[in-house]
Design an enzyme around this catalytic site. Structure first.
Site, PDB file in Angstrom:
ATOM      1  N   HIS A  68       0.808  -1.227   0.000  1.00 33.08           N
ATOM      2  CA  HIS A  68       0.000   0.000   0.000  1.00 33.08           C
ATOM      3  C   HIS A  68       0.841   1.278   0.000  1.00 33.08           C
ATOM      4  O   HIS A  68       0.277   2.371  -0.089  1.00 33.08           O
ATOM      5  CB  HIS A  68      -0.977   0.008   1.184  1.00 33.08           C
ATOM      6  CG  HIS A  68      -2.226  -0.775   0.909  1.00 33.08           C
ATOM      7  ND1 HIS A  68      -2.257  -2.147   0.882  1.00 33.08           N
ATOM      8  CD2 HIS A  68      -3.500  -0.370   0.615  1.00 33.08           C
ATOM      9  CE1 HIS A  68      -3.483  -2.553   0.600  1.00 33.08           C
ATOM     10  NE2 HIS A  68      -4.248  -1.502   0.430  1.00 33.08           N
ATOM     11  N   SER A  86      -7.371   0.613  -2.722  1.00 31.28           N
ATOM     12  CA  SER A  86      -6.712  -0.017  -1.570  1.00 31.28           C
ATOM     13  C   SER A  86      -7.510  -1.246  -1.188  1.00 31.28           C
ATOM     14  O   SER A  86      -8.650  -1.412  -1.610  1.00 31.28           O
ATOM     15  CB  SER A  86      -6.646   0.944  -0.376  1.00 31.28           C
ATOM     16  OG  SER A  86      -7.790   0.811   0.445  1.00 31.28           O
ATOM     17  N   ASP A  87      -6.924  -2.134  -0.413  1.00 30.28           N
ATOM     18  CA  ASP A  87      -7.727  -3.212   0.151  1.00 30.28           C
ATOM     19  C   ASP A  87      -8.342  -2.706   1.461  1.00 30.28           C
ATOM     20  O   ASP A  87      -8.037  -1.600   1.940  1.00 30.28           O
ATOM     21  CB  ASP A  87      -6.915  -4.498   0.342  1.00 30.28           C
ATOM     22  CG  ASP A  87      -7.816  -5.744   0.322  1.00 30.28           C
ATOM     23  OD1 ASP A  87      -9.037  -5.604   0.523  1.00 30.28           O
ATOM     24  OD2 ASP A  87      -7.296  -6.847   0.121  1.00 30.28           O
ATOM     25  N   TYR A  88      -9.190  -3.519   2.040  1.00 32.85           N
ATOM     26  CA  TYR A  88     -10.011  -3.161   3.199  1.00 32.85           C
ATOM     27  C   TYR A  88      -9.139  -2.611   4.339  1.00 32.85           C
ATOM     28  O   TYR A  88      -8.360  -3.364   4.924  1.00 32.85           O
ATOM     29  CB  TYR A  88     -10.713  -4.423   3.675  1.00 32.85           C
ATOM     30  CG  TYR A  88     -12.069  -4.258   4.306  1.00 32.85           C
ATOM     31  CD1 TYR A  88     -13.196  -4.761   3.684  1.00 32.85           C
ATOM     32  CD2 TYR A  88     -12.222  -3.641   5.528  1.00 32.85           C
ATOM     33  CE1 TYR A  88     -14.452  -4.653   4.275  1.00 32.85           C
ATOM     34  CE2 TYR A  88     -13.473  -3.526   6.116  1.00 32.85           C
ATOM     35  CZ  TYR A  88     -14.583  -4.035   5.483  1.00 32.85           C
ATOM     36  OH  TYR A  88     -15.818  -3.935   6.070  1.00 32.85           O
ATOM     37  N   GLY A 124      -6.589  -1.122   4.181  1.00 34.99           N
ATOM     38  CA  GLY A 124      -5.165  -1.342   3.874  1.00 34.99           C
ATOM     39  C   GLY A 124      -4.306  -0.113   4.094  1.00 34.99           C
ATOM     40  O   GLY A 124      -3.120  -0.226   4.431  1.00 34.99           O
TER      41      GLY A 124
END
Ligand code: BGC
Length: 762
Positions: free
Chosen positions: A246, A268-270, A272
């Site tokens: 990230h 982005s991921d959750y 992240g």
């Protein structure tokens, strides 16, 4: 040269430029905020609050995880009340189908069938878009060589070429020819990058690898997806060589955007972005936001650190507003491409009930079960089963509908699933007797953990009878039947996100069950359902036939009955090497040679293990990548090469004559592998270069031809992770064509001169 999406969009660019000029800084930052109000299936541990108010005030750019079109519509209504009326884009995890659930991605990979990948993704897009979804968080293109990692279920397996073909086919299926079409959805390649190489298979753990391994193994599926036009990408949770993805400026801003020319969105991921704090690279959310933005992460999923901190960071001079403009521009362009400015409701104009779970979608799902099931073993002609007599259907999954969709079917309903029992009972001439035999797990704590997504009916239940009573009942049922079909394996959530395992065997009582069924002397067919490869040498040995059926989704029951009773031939092939024991992991068919190669028997001072039986499985696993039997009987002729010396710039042409000498029509996956000549660095012993799925009638023969570009022989020459340099070493290559990665059916071709190349990009 990679095909870059968006590049010719001058009109759209002008529109976005003018919109950007009208936006306040807060509104631009608002577009970068990606929220979920929560709902039925949570995919992370926190959700956003005050979502409606934020939408009305221009502080959210996209929402994911809403399961109802009506609710989606009301959120778009809210967005239309905001000052600039910028439409929301709606996203969802559509991993292997929306309402019609197809077999798991790992299973789909086992079909080795690009047309099936594209068709299933198309259906998923048609259903998801009818429910208001603009963007799907798929495909997962993380190469995975370690089944301890639960997300192997979502991955296309261990091989780069298979994963790359999968990536491009799924992107085509999701996006169609025109992304603004009401039934098209934007694909999101994930998770960038090397997430599948998590140390020890422990989810979210870091990956550590050489630049060449990154370039040769983990990056190519992303490049293939980008070349197919994927509109977005998701950053991975892991670190790569110590740097959290990230905040990886070198790989996102540098490689992805700079050198490859990817102009799509990076999500982005959750949470992240916030997790950069836990990664110990940011002191607080403000620093985490600055780092992620600078790396090129456009959307901040759930964490809201962009929303809460970036405005002050610009004011205090810590963040260049140009970075926010660039990210916002990409968000707006994505919405333009999706046609949302033209009509914010364009994917909300159908009645979903009239679209989802159509008969043709179910028919495709049914066929997909046969295409993805891998017949590992079939002795004494036990399969296909006779369509008469009595079948003992044993095992907790035999009469179950809660587990068969598998993990990551967030909108799929168990009520729509055809159970294995129903599939078998649909064959009227067969009598089916059912016995549970064993629980999937007997540990109540583990069962609770596996029931994480269940509120009403639980997917994992523990029968109140004792394990011995369950086994005794199953044995009695078997004794009163002509043949036993035992359905064993994992519970649905035993694989998936954060479902890492260290012990990959069947549960103890399922193993005892298999041994007890074997002792009845009845023909024994094992159907194994799992989201990863399991370790089961004893059970494979005990059974007459073993069908690795993964989790097959909505039409599991019909599809498996088709295979078991011979209406169709199973045509899946392993997309991963089957391990003999967990201690061999990670495992891949084409590892680097050692200076002390194994030679078939344990010998001191040669590579290998003291405690694994001799034979090929000793170092290479129990069954090879690519393996799978059918009801046909295929014979390969010798490999023929058109020219044994490859001319510069000319592809290599290789062929075999393939014959079906069996009694039934069937499909064979013809696989072409290459092995390298001596060269300046050690390289994998063998690599898949191409494959074709060929359907032949009994007695039919066909010449199967491959045209392999010389670049397929190339290897990375990277000195750093972001270095795309490649080289084809000169010398004599082996070209093998056969049914699996261990085939010895080979010929040679000489590449007389070394060629260096740049692996794509601007
Ligand atoms: C997963 C992603 C997913 C996201 C949103 C995360 O936990 O890693 O693959 O897209 O949740 O549900």
């Amino acid at each position: 040269m990679l095909k870059v999406p968006f590049s010719a969009m001058t009109v759209e660019s002008a529109f976005v430029d003018s919109l950007l000029q009208a936006m306040t800084l807060a509104e631009k930052i608002g577009q970068l905020n990606l929220a979920t109000p929560g709902g039925e299936t949570l995919t992370g541990s926190t959700v956003n609050t005050g979502v409606r108010e934020k939408v009305r005030t221009g502080r959210i750019g996209s929402i994911f995880g809403i399961k109802s079109l009506e609710v989606i519509r009301t959120f778009q209504d809210d967005a239309m009340q905001s000052r600039l009326k910028i439409p929301l884009m709606f996203a969802e995890d559509v991993i292997h189908g929306q309402k019609t659930i197809f077999p798991l991605p790992l299973a789909l990979a086992a079909s080795w069938d690009p047309a099936l990948w594209e068709q299933t993704a198309r259906v998923a897009a048609i259903e998801a878009s009818a429910m208001g979804i603009d963007q799907v968080y798929a495909p997962v293109v993380d190469v995975c060589r370690d089944p301890r990692w639960g997300r192997m279920a979502e991955s296309p397996g261990e091989d780069t070429v298979l994963a790359s073909r999968y990536a491009e086919a799924v992107v085509r299926g999701f996006q169609g020819a025109d992304l603004s079409a009401p039934d098209a959805t934007m694909a999101c390649l994930k998770h960038f990058a090397a997430y599948g190489a998590a140390q020890a298979g422990r989810d979210y753990a870091g990956a550590d690898m050489s630049p060449a391994t990154f370039q040769d193994v983990y990056l190519p599926p992303f490049l293939a997806g980008i070349a197919a036009g994927a509109g977005s990408m998701m950053a991975a949770f892991n670190t790569l060589n110590g740097v959290p993805m990230h905040m990886h400026q070198g790989l996102i801003a540098g490689l992805l955007r700079g050198r490859i020319g990817f102009e799509g969105l990076v999500v982005s991921d959750y949470t992240g972005v916030n997790e950069l704090i836990e990664h110990n690279v940011a002191a607080d959310r403000a620093e985490a936001a600055r780092r992620a933005l600078a790396a090129g992460v456009d959307f901040d999923m759930v964490g809201e650190s962009y929303l809460d901190t970036l405005e002050a960071a610009v004011t205090s001079g810590l963040v260049d507003v140009g970075l926010i403009d660039a990210a916002c521009r990409r968000v707006l362009l994505a919405k333009v491409r999706l046609g949302l400015f033209e009509d914010p409701y364009r994917r909300m104009r159908k009645d979903p009930a009239a679209v989802v779970l159509g008969a043709d979608f179910r028919a495709l799902a049914r066929r997909a079960v046969a295409e993805t099931s891998v017949l590992l073993k079939n002795e004494n002609g036990v399969l296909p089963l006779a369509r008469t007599g009595t079948v003992a259907l044993v095992g907790a999954l035999g009469d179950d509908r809660m587990n068969l969709n598998g993990t990551w079917a967030v909108s799929g309903r168990p009520a729509d699933v055809v159970t294995i029992r129903q599939g078998m009972e649909a064959i009227n001439s067969v009598t089916v007797k059912v016995a549970r035999g064993a629980n999937l797990v007997d540990d109540a704590d583990l069962a609770n953990r596996l029931n994480v997504h269940d509120w009403g009916t639980l997917s994992v239940t523990i029968d109140e009878r004792s394990p011995d009573e369950l086994i005794a009942e199953a044995v009695a049922t078997a004794e009163g039947s002509d043949v036993v079909v035992a359905v064993v394996g994992e519970a649905r959530e035993y694989s998936g996100e954060s479902s890492s395992r260290t012990d990959l065997k069947l549960s103890l009582n399922q193993r005892r069950l298999v041994a007890a069924l074997k002792a009845t002397g009845k023909p024994l067919v094992l159907v194994v359902m799992a989201g990863r490869t399991l370790v089961m040498p004893d059970e494979i040995e005990a059974a007459d036939a073993v069908l690795l059926a993964w989790f097959g989704g909505t039409e599991t029951g019909h599809g498996l009955a088709d295979v078991l009773f011979g209406a169709t031939s199973p045509s899946g092939r392993l997309p991963v090497t089957l391990p003999h024991t967990e201690g061999q992991l990670p495992l891949v068919y084409g590892d680097l040679p050692t200076g002390r190669p194994f030679n078939g028997a344990f010998k001191k001072f040669l590579t290998g293990y003291l405690d694994v039986p001799v034979g090929r499985s000793h170092v290479d696993g129990l069954l090879p990548f690519g393996h799978g039997l059918t009801y046909g009987r295929f014979r390969y002729g010798p490999v023929r090469i058109a020219s044994h010396v490859a001319a510069v710039g000319q592809p290599i042409e290789a062929s075999v004559m393939l014959s079906n000498e069996g009694e039934r029509e069937a499909s064979e996956v013809v696989q072409l592998y290459v092995s390298p000549p001596p060269g300046p660095v050690s390289r994998p012993r063998r690599r898949l270069a191409d494959f074709q799925k060929v359907h032949l009638k009994p007695g039919e023969s066909r010449e199967v031809r491959f045209v392999v570009p010389v670049s397929a022989l190339s290897r990375s020459n990277a000195q750093t992770l972001d270095d795309l340099a490649r080289v084809v070493d000169h010398g004599t290559y082996g070209v093998f064509i056969g049914p699996d990665a261990w085939t010895g059916n080979g010929a040679t071709v000489e590449v007389p001169v070394e060629t260096a190349s740049y692996g794509g990009g601007k």
